[in-house]
Write a protein that holds these residues in place. Structure first.
Motif: not given
Length: 572
Positions: A432-433, A483-489
């Motif tokens: 979920i975002p 970008r959401l994936v990168a933010m999580t990483s």
């Protein structure tokens, strides 16, 4: 007819060619055909012949499903066969024929009558059987009007099935025939049909109108590019054959590497794990060279029954999986019901937007006894292997804390009862975002994250992933998703917890350099995809992947990103 190229949506990678076979969906409806008294006997004979043919088809389908999916799933087909032998069903049809209706109309009227009876039963499980009644009636109806039966195809040359859509059961049924590819009008990249097509290695393209494909013409299906070629020229066909041979060489090479680690040329190691839905599938992960299970979808233990599995049943399933995989990690996701996974006895209300509704952890935190029973079974199994417990559909910190409270409650209960349990890790899915945006705070609460990119893409882009009308808007390479994936990483690295991915993006070769560049710890996918991804990992350099990831994050269009990644992969 000259060569024609039609662009669609890629669902399952690979290339194949063969003759087109158009599978038309037949409307199940009353035809209002009256018959004369002297023709009644003729209609009864037609009905009995169709009944016999339908039973034979279902018997073959049952054996196929049993071989591929086990006794439990085959039991669904067995129930359909028994319905064809039920006097209430058969006698009703014969009586309706004798009243002056055609065999087709008699089947339709009886099916709808019995279906409505089931729909009025208070018990939710029995009420859901109404869909089974309609399935059986429509199969019988198809045989009466002489529609093609996909499962009974007897062909020698390769076929490309062209259809509006196919149910997963139909896809399993036809895969033993000489079917080498699919062209569909409907279906998204993460639909159940797409996932099964991938597991069967059937190149598949969707978003193509059936009217564009003539019957019995020659087709090339390119499931990687999302392209269908109608009546290809000799040079186009020769090119396709060369690509197919190249893919076969790559597959052989990939399988030869299955026992080697997934490590880049400059020494970066990534774990490749498998997604499973049943304990018996753990062996597939090991046979394809996987080093763990990144997603055990436990909701399938809860389906196709009239009450939830008890603690001991669940414990045995988890214990077997952990034992078979030991010492490798096994990520077991708590029940993810709702959305597109219906479990009748849970009494989940019909919702206008089920993917935004009462599902997954929301059910577990409301029906605490269900989640607590599952957690107790998981904790008891933890002594038998390397257990990771994962909660789905987290959107806020309070949900994680409430779930952890239930774990604490379960441990206290087990200790009081003198029941042993081992060590385990606790994690959540980032799908979920809001969870990706809050990743840094959520990372302080758990041991690991797993990116569920199928739902993350759906929610970030406001695209129903099962709706063919909007499938062109569904793209996990959209810059917002990346970008959401990168933010999580970044959040996991800052807090020092593990990060994996269990969505379809994990098995996408184009996404691999991006995921490697972000430094994910593990990628989890369909077991059969592991060798292909391992082969690519071993051809990359980590420093190159990091540069690619940074470049991708500066791009603004998915098409631009896709083209750039295609060039990067082709250079290998």
């Amino acid at each position: 007819m000259p060569e024609q190229k039609i662009k669609g949506t890629p669902l399952s990678q690979g290339i194949s060619y063969g003759r087109s076979f158009l599978y038309e969906a037949i409307p199940f409806t009353k035809r209002s055909v009256e018959i004369r008294k002297e023709d009644v006997e003729k209609e009864l004979v037609r009905f009995k012949k169709a009944l016999k043919k339908t039973k034979e088809s279902l018997e073959k389908l049952k054996e196929s499903v049993k071989r591929r999916l086990g006794d439990e799933k085959a039991g669904i087909i067995e129930a359909h066969i028994l319905m064809l032998e039920d006097p209430m069903f058969v006698d009703n049809i014969e009586t309706t024929i004798k009243e002056g209706n055609s065999a087709e109309d008699a089947v339709f009227l009886t099916t709808m009558k019995i279906k409505s009876m089931f729909e009025e039963i208070p018990d939710p499980y029995l009420r859901e059987r109404a869909a089974d009644v309609e399935d059986v009636g429509s199969r019988l109806y198809r045989n009466l009007i002489g529609a093609k039966d996909l499962f009974l195809l007897d062909v020698r040359e390769p076929l490309i099935v062209v259809a509006k859509d196919l149910a997963p059961s139909e896809l399993i049924a036809i895969s033993e025939n000489n079917v080498v590819g699919l062209v569909l009008s409907q279906g998204g990249p993460t639909s159940h049909t797409a996932i099964i097509a991938k597991s069967l290695n059937l190149p598949t393209v969707s978003g193509i109108e059936m009217s564009l494909i003539p019957e019995n013409c020659f087709l090339i299906v390119d499931g990687t590019k999302g392209e269908v070629v109608v009546n290809p020229s000799q040079s186009t066909l020769a090119c396709a054959r060369a690509k197919i041979e190249k893919l076969r060489r790559e597959q052989r090479e990939a399988l030869s590497l299955k026992d080697l680690p997934a490590v880049t040329l400059d020494g970066l190691k990534v774990e490749l794990w498998g997604n499973i839905a049943h304990p018996n599938e753990a062996g597939d992960v090991l046979s394809f060279g996987g080093s763990g299970i990144g997603l055990f979808r436990t909701e399938f233990l809860f389906m196709n029954r009239n009450d939830p599995p008890n603690e001991d049943e669940q414990f045995e399933a988890y214990r077997k999986t952990l034992s078979d995989m030991s010492p490798y990690p096994v990520v077991i996701r708590t029940m993810d019901a709702g959305g597109d996974k219906e479990i009748p006895y849970l009494n989940i209300p019909k919702e206008d937007n089920p993917f935004l509704g009462y599902r997954a952890l929301r059910i577990g935190l409301t029906e605490e006894h269900l989640l607590l029973t599952q957690i107790r079974a998981l904790l008891r199994s933890s002594s038998f292997g390397n257990l990771y417990i994962m909660f789905p559909m987290v959107s806020s910190i309070w949900e994680v804390r409430k779930a952890k409270d239930l774990i604490q409650k379960a441990t206290c209960q087990l200790e009081k009862e003198g029941i042993n349990y081992g060590t385990f890790k606790v994690g959540i899915m980032i799908e979920i975002p809001s969870a990706a945006i809050m990743a840094e705070e959520l990372a302080k609460e758990v041991d690991f994250f797993s990116l569920g990119t199928n739902d993350l893409t759906q929610y970030a882009l406001a695209v129903d992933r099962g709706n063919a009308k909007v499938s062109r808007w569904y793209d996990h390479l959209h810059p917002a998703v990346l970008r959401l994936v990168a933010m999580t990483s970044q959040a996991t690295k800052k807090q020092g917890i593990e990060l994996g991915i269990c969505g379809e993006m994990a098995s996408d070769p184009l996404a691999l350099p991006f995921l490697l560049g972000l430094g994910l710890d593990e990628l989890s996918m369909s077991p059969s995809a592991i060798p292909k991804i391992k082969r690519l990992v071993r051809k990359f350099r980590a420093d190159t992947a990091r540069r690619i990831a940074q470049k991708v994050l500066s791009m603004r269009e998915a098409n631009e990103i896709r083209k750039y990644l295609e060039e990067a992969i082709s250079q290998l």
